[in-house]
Design an enzyme around this catalytic site. Structure first.
Site, mmCIF file in Angstrom:
data_model
loop_
_atom_site.group_PDB
_atom_site.id
_atom_site.type_symbol
_atom_site.label_atom_id
_atom_site.label_comp_id
_atom_site.label_asym_id
_atom_site.label_seq_id
_atom_site.Cartn_x
_atom_site.Cartn_y
_atom_site.Cartn_z
ATOM 1 N N ASP A 44 -59.280 -2.911 17.511
ATOM 2 C CA ASP A 44 -60.384 -2.985 16.547
ATOM 3 C C ASP A 44 -61.640 -3.653 17.098
ATOM 4 O OD1 ASP A 44 -59.376 -5.621 16.573
ATOM 5 O OD2 ASP A 44 -60.117 -5.955 14.545
ATOM 6 N N GLU A 45 -61.747 -3.725 18.420
ATOM 7 C CA GLU A 45 -62.914 -4.378 19.020
ATOM 8 C C GLU A 45 -63.430 -3.560 20.192
ATOM 9 O OE1 GLU A 45 -62.644 -8.856 19.927
ATOM 10 O OE2 GLU A 45 -60.598 -8.169 19.584
ATOM 11 N N ASP A 76 -66.510 -5.545 15.864
ATOM 12 C CA ASP A 76 -65.154 -5.949 15.476
ATOM 13 C C ASP A 76 -64.910 -5.530 14.024
ATOM 14 O OD1 ASP A 76 -62.766 -7.260 15.002
ATOM 15 O OD2 ASP A 76 -63.470 -9.223 15.644
HETATM 16 MG MG LIG Z 1 -61.029 -7.644 13.838
#
Ligand SMILES: [Mg+2]
Length: 159
Positions: free
Chosen positions: A112-113, A17
């Protein structure tokens, strides 16, 4: 009592993340923002959608509207940016491409993961997590955290 080697080598899942993604992406693009409080504003309503750690420390809340922050922005040295989704998409693609080199199974979970299939002893997994973190920082310029566990839920919890 230590677990048998076969148990320790069961396939695991890593959850990666990017920290404060939009603010970190802006910093990767403009390193002069490093160390400064940065917020990214929603293009729709001008509310803070991402805060750098420095901005969080100022007590700026998620969703706080710019008009409330503007009077103190100068005093704080606060940098407020409008959202640049083209930049975030580009940074995201670079992060995912890099992570893909560490595993044959990569699931992009959000901008974003990602989840990755990983294998190894606890020491090897720790080293792998650190290697991914360092590589993303070095090659893309954004900070990530990594959690590893036997399921997606536990990997995310570990992160
Ligand atoms: Mg994040």
């Amino acid at each position: 009592m230590s677990k048998p080697a076969v148990m320790r080598r069961m396939p695991q899942i890593a959850h990666v993340d990017v920290n404060c993604f939009y603010a970190s992406a802006e910093r990767a693009f403009n390193p002069a923002l490093e160390g400064r409080p940065v917020i990214v504003l929603s293009n729709n309503d001008g509310c803070a959608v991402t805060r750098s750690p420095e901005a969080k420390r100022l007590g700026i809340a998620m969703g706080e509207p710019w008009f409330k922050l503007a009077p103190r922005a100068r005093e704080w040295g606060l940098v407020a940016l409008s959202s640049n989704y083209e930049l975030y998409g580009d940074i995201s693609a670079r992060v995912m491409e890099l992570l893909g080199r560490y595993s044959a199974w990569l699931e992009v979970y959000s901008i974003d993961e990602a989840f990755l299939g990983v294998k190894g002893s606890p020491d090897e997994l720790l080293a792998l997590g650190r290697a991914m973190k360092a590589a993303v920082r070095r090659n893309v310029g954004v900070p990530v955290c990594v959690g590893i566990g036997p399921t997606k839920t536990l990997a995310k919890l570990a992160n």
